[in-house]
Design a protein around this motif. Sequence first.
Motif, PDB file in Angstrom:
ATOM      1  N   GLN A   1       0.839  -1.069   0.125  1.00  0.00           N
ATOM      2  CA  GLN A   1      -0.061   0.150   0.040  1.00  0.00           C
ATOM      3  C   GLN A   1       0.822   1.110   0.073  1.00  0.00           C
ATOM      4  O   GLN A   1       1.923   1.261   0.710  1.00  0.00           O
ATOM      5  CB  GLN A   1      -0.991  -0.064   1.243  1.00  0.00           C
ATOM      6  CG  GLN A   1      -1.798  -1.154   1.154  1.00  0.00           C
ATOM      7  CD  GLN A   1      -2.789  -1.169   2.450  1.00  0.00           C
ATOM      8  OE1 GLN A   1      -2.846  -0.123   3.186  1.00  0.00           O
ATOM      9  NE2 GLN A   1      -3.621  -2.194   2.632  1.00  0.00           N
TER      10      GLN A   1
ATOM     11  N   ILE B   1       1.487   4.269  11.141  1.00  0.00           N
ATOM     12  CA  ILE B   1       0.239   4.022  10.408  1.00  0.00           C
ATOM     13  C   ILE B   1      -0.058   2.624   9.842  1.00  0.00           C
ATOM     14  O   ILE B   1      -1.058   1.969  10.007  1.00  0.00           O
ATOM     15  CB  ILE B   1       0.117   4.530   8.900  1.00  0.00           C
ATOM     16  CG1 ILE B   1       0.175   6.223   9.292  1.00  0.00           C
ATOM     17  CG2 ILE B   1      -0.741   4.356   7.948  1.00  0.00           C
ATOM     18  CD1 ILE B   1       0.478   7.187   7.927  1.00  0.00           C
TER      19      ILE B   1
ATOM     20  N   ARG C   1       1.165   5.318   0.972  1.00  0.00           N
ATOM     21  CA  ARG C   1       0.900   6.377   1.679  1.00  0.00           C
ATOM     22  C   ARG C   1       1.660   7.631   1.332  1.00  0.00           C
ATOM     23  O   ARG C   1       2.801   7.740   1.339  1.00  0.00           O
ATOM     24  CB  ARG C   1       0.950   6.191   3.032  1.00  0.00           C
ATOM     25  CG  ARG C   1      -0.116   4.792   3.525  1.00  0.00           C
ATOM     26  CD  ARG C   1      -1.307   5.077   3.451  1.00  0.00           C
ATOM     27  NE  ARG C   1      -2.348   4.103   4.068  1.00  0.00           N
ATOM     28  CZ  ARG C   1      -2.667   3.083   3.366  1.00  0.00           C
ATOM     29  NH1 ARG C   1      -2.228   2.972   2.340  1.00  0.00           N
ATOM     30  NH2 ARG C   1      -3.462   2.096   4.045  1.00  0.00           N
TER      31      ARG C   1
END
Length: 91
Positions: free
Chosen positions: A40, A59, A42
């Motif tokens: 992912q 996070i 970010r």
Amino acid sequence: MNLWLKTIISKLKNMKQYIAKLMFNIHIENGKNTSQFDEQIRLILAQSFETAFQKARSIGKHEETVFLNQGNKKVTWEFIDVVELFPLQNY
């Protein structure tokens, strides 16, 4: 403009942007020893590379979860680590 808003604007002006790639291990309890992986991306705002790395790790840790899927099997999302971190250049 109130003092709180001036403080926030001042802090944002000193922030740099970073792109972080987070890696997760997804394990579905099904009697087999198989895992899936998810990357992912970010956007991180931080004053330094080190701070951006720590924010990205935080996070990732906060996004770990365990739940039951539609087949009533336990699904575990485990954060592995920040695998890449790049500063964005201002153009």
